[in-house]
Write a protein that holds these residues in place. Structure first.
Motif, PDB file in Angstrom:
ATOM      1  N   GLN A  97      -1.967  -7.544 -15.841  1.00  0.00           N
ATOM      2  CA  GLN A  97      -2.091  -6.604 -14.916  1.00  0.00           C
ATOM      3  C   GLN A  97      -1.310  -7.089 -13.810  1.00  0.00           C
ATOM      4  N   ALA A  98      -0.789  -6.242 -12.908  1.00  0.00           N
ATOM      5  CA  ALA A  98      -0.221  -6.627 -11.725  1.00  0.00           C
ATOM      6  C   ALA A  98      -0.601  -5.778 -10.403  1.00  0.00           C
ATOM      7  N   LEU A  99      -0.936  -6.353  -9.425  1.00  0.00           N
ATOM      8  CA  LEU A  99      -1.088  -5.770  -7.977  1.00  0.00           C
ATOM      9  C   LEU A  99       0.069  -5.969  -7.303  1.00  0.00           C
ATOM     10  N   ILE A 100       0.700  -4.786  -6.754  1.00  0.00           N
ATOM     11  CA  ILE A 100       1.876  -4.868  -6.092  1.00  0.00           C
ATOM     12  C   ILE A 100       1.606  -4.218  -4.625  1.00  0.00           C
ATOM     13  N   PHE A 101       1.966  -4.926  -3.390  1.00  0.00           N
ATOM     14  CA  PHE A 101       1.771  -4.425  -2.194  1.00  0.00           C
ATOM     15  C   PHE A 101       2.849  -4.034  -1.481  1.00  0.00           C
ATOM     16  N   VAL A 102       2.871  -2.974  -0.641  1.00  0.00           N
ATOM     17  CA  VAL A 102       3.939  -2.380   0.002  1.00  0.00           C
ATOM     18  C   VAL A 102       3.167  -1.904   1.306  1.00  0.00           C
ATOM     19  N   ASN A 103       4.052  -1.818   2.466  1.00  0.00           N
ATOM     20  CA  ASN A 103       3.330  -1.419   3.685  1.00  0.00           C
ATOM     21  C   ASN A 103       3.312  -0.205   4.134  1.00  0.00           C
ATOM     22  N   ALA A 104       3.679   0.771   3.622  1.00  0.00           N
ATOM     23  CA  ALA A 104       3.365   2.096   3.927  1.00  0.00           C
ATOM     24  C   ALA A 104       2.891   3.246   2.639  1.00  0.00           C
ATOM     25  N   LYS A 105       2.203   4.134   3.040  1.00  0.00           N
ATOM     26  CA  LYS A 105       1.874   5.028   2.096  1.00  0.00           C
ATOM     27  C   LYS A 105       2.664   5.688   1.269  1.00  0.00           C
ATOM     28  N   ASN A 106       3.906   6.286   1.955  1.00  0.00           N
ATOM     29  CA  ASN A 106       5.066   6.999   1.016  1.00  0.00           C
ATOM     30  C   ASN A 106       5.778   6.020   0.146  1.00  0.00           C
ATOM     31  N   SER A 107       5.763   4.484   0.629  1.00  0.00           N
ATOM     32  CA  SER A 107       6.259   3.853  -0.149  1.00  0.00           C
ATOM     33  C   SER A 107       5.674   3.479  -1.427  1.00  0.00           C
ATOM     34  N   CYS A 108       4.500   3.503  -1.642  1.00  0.00           N
ATOM     35  CA  CYS A 108       3.734   3.468  -2.911  1.00  0.00           C
ATOM     36  C   CYS A 108       3.989   4.441  -3.975  1.00  0.00           C
ATOM     37  N   ASN A 109       4.214   5.671  -3.606  1.00  0.00           N
ATOM     38  CA  ASN A 109       4.695   6.872  -4.395  1.00  0.00           C
ATOM     39  C   ASN A 109       6.261   6.649  -4.596  1.00  0.00           C
ATOM     40  N   HIS A 110       6.943   6.288  -3.623  1.00  0.00           N
ATOM     41  CA  HIS A 110       8.542   5.972  -3.788  1.00  0.00           C
ATOM     42  C   HIS A 110       8.628   4.922  -4.922  1.00  0.00           C
ATOM     43  N   LEU A 111       8.061   3.906  -4.697  1.00  0.00           N
ATOM     44  CA  LEU A 111       8.227   2.526  -5.741  1.00  0.00           C
ATOM     45  C   LEU A 111       7.596   2.904  -7.110  1.00  0.00           C
ATOM     46  N   ALA A 112       6.560   3.907  -7.041  1.00  0.00           N
ATOM     47  CA  ALA A 112       6.043   4.181  -8.550  1.00  0.00           C
ATOM     48  C   ALA A 112       7.174   5.058  -9.184  1.00  0.00           C
ATOM     49  N   GLN A 113       7.742   5.873  -8.413  1.00  0.00           N
ATOM     50  CA  GLN A 113       8.693   6.666  -9.194  1.00  0.00           C
ATOM     51  C   GLN A 113       9.859   5.918  -9.822  1.00  0.00           C
TER      52      GLN A 113
END
Length: 416
Positions: free
Chosen positions: A255-271
């Motif tokens: 498993q891996a937990l990845i941190f970003v700083n913004a809500k839209n960055s979560c979706n963008h990185l997932a894509q």
């Protein structure tokens, strides 16, 4: 700072056999440092200020003495009306849910079923109001929702025997100072008060001085923190996603937990990871509470391998044996860096906290190092080495700026 000896078993701490038996079932082999240094004092009824690394076992440290106190009372079923005997305040919904879950687990074998209720925002208040009817032994609450319930007369705080402020630094940094003061005004003067915090900025220190009565102070830098390895990789600007995908595939982390700083960055990185064959779920404040709960349960159960989250996951998220936490974006606050990576390497397990930094991150990471008093070697990932024209900026010591000519005030001639 206390120098009480550190017992090697939970029985040595003075806990009753029923609790010790339950801890053995949960495979708690021996007390952590914060537990061994605090539980004996808490069983004596002392006020306490406790500080230790994240993942050091603070929840058990404060909840086990509370459970024992309830169990040993002459009238363990003396709940009445809508009162609460022991109040635990936490800063986030996820932490409220996590703490309540642990308390219920610890109390599994205690007679007369100890009633523990978690109350927090983001969900309907009606089920929580119903749960509080008839009184509660332990309430775990976020400040805002607790005040809503007080104003609705769903709970009264005038019978509180124990107050716990968990993650006090986070509570104040999130702007709960006014709510906290309003809650404190509703509590009885005579009570046992426990304050736990990972860091102690001035606001937390002032609160402790005002609130606690001759407290025991336990400040620990647990040796268990050494099980968390920290690494930092320098990458070219624009290559973080490629490096991240490469590392996930190369190491095949469970498993891996990845941190970003913004809500839209979560979706963008997932894509972007999806295009590289990596499926990831996201966790941020715009998701409804039901969706957030489902994602966390999926991550805890192992059904979700990669989770991308904002800092709402930096506190209160307890994933058993989480192998790695990755800072895709550096946290804005140096203190949040420690909370993020502290999701791995918990309770003595080996873990990895990994950060990816490009040219724009370099100086901020130096600030994080300075504030947290460590220094890490800058590493590179084979096949993704930093370009030659940037390597000096990454790895060379900072050169002092040349002072512009003709600026600044001239020294005054003392002989004039």
């Amino acid at each position: 700072m206390t120098d009480k000896t550190s017992p090697t078993t939970f029985a040595d701490l003075g806990l009753i056999p029923t609790l010790v038996e339950r801890l053995e079932e949960l495979e708690y082999s021996q007390p952590t440092s914060i537990q061994s240094h605090t539980i004996p004092y808490l069983l004596e009824g002392r006020d306490l200020v406790g500080g230790a690394n994240t993942g050091s076992g603070k929840t058990a440290a404060f909840s086990l003495p509370i459970l024992q106190k309830i169990y040993q009372q002459d009238k363990p079923n003396s709940r009445r009306g809508n009162t609460v005997s022991h109040l635990i305040l936490v800063p986030t919904r996820e932490l409220a849910s996590q703490v309540a879950y642990n308390v219920k687990s610890y109390s599994y074998h205690l007679r007369n079923e100890i009633k523990t209720v978690a109350v927090f925002g983001g969900v309907s208040v009606n089920p929580q109001m119903l749960a509080l009817r008839g009184g509660s032994d332990i309430v775990v609450a976020t400040p805002g929702r607790l005040l809503d319930l007080v104003s609705s007369n769903a709970i009264k705080l005038d019978q509180v025997q124990t107050l716990v402020l968990d993650e006090a630094d986070r509570m104040l940094s999130l702007g709960f100072t006014e709510e906290l003061n309003n809650i404190l005004a509703l509590l009885p003067e005579k009570k046992q008060t426990l304050l736990f915090s990972a860091t102690f900025p001035e606001k937390v220190t002032t609160l402790a001085q005002h609130l606690l009565n001759e407290p025991v102070e336990v400040q620990l830098q647990s040796a268990e923190a050494s099980t968390l390895v920290q690494r930092v990789f320098s990458v070219n600007k624009g290559q973080k996603t490629a490096v991240l995908a490469h590392l996930i595939k190369q190491h095949q982390w469970r498993q891996a937990l990845i941190f970003v700083n913004a809500k839209n960055s979560c979706n963008h990185l997932a894509q972007k990871l999806s295009k590289r064959g990596i499926t990831a779920e996201v966790f941020h404040g715009d998701k409804g509470q039901g969706a957030r709960t489902r994602v966390l349960e999926g991550f805890k159960s192992g059904d979700i391998q990669v989770l991308i989250a904002t800092d709402i996951a930096a506190r209160g998220l307890d994933i058993e044996k989480l192998p790695v936490v990755i800072n895709f974006d550096l946290p804005r606050s140096p203190a949040d860096y420690m909370h993020r990576i502290g999701r791995s390497g918990r309770a003595g397990e080996v873990g990895l906290g990994l950060s990816l930094i490009d040219y724009d991150d370099y100086h901020h990471f130096k600030v994080i190092e300075k504030k947290n008093k460590f220094r890490l070697e800058r590493e590179q990932v084979a096949g993704f080495e930093v370009d030659d024209d940037q390597s000096e900026a990454y790895f060379a010591p900072m050169k002092p700026r040349a002072k512009p000519a003709g600026t600044g005030k001239k020294k005054k001639n003392r002989n004039q």
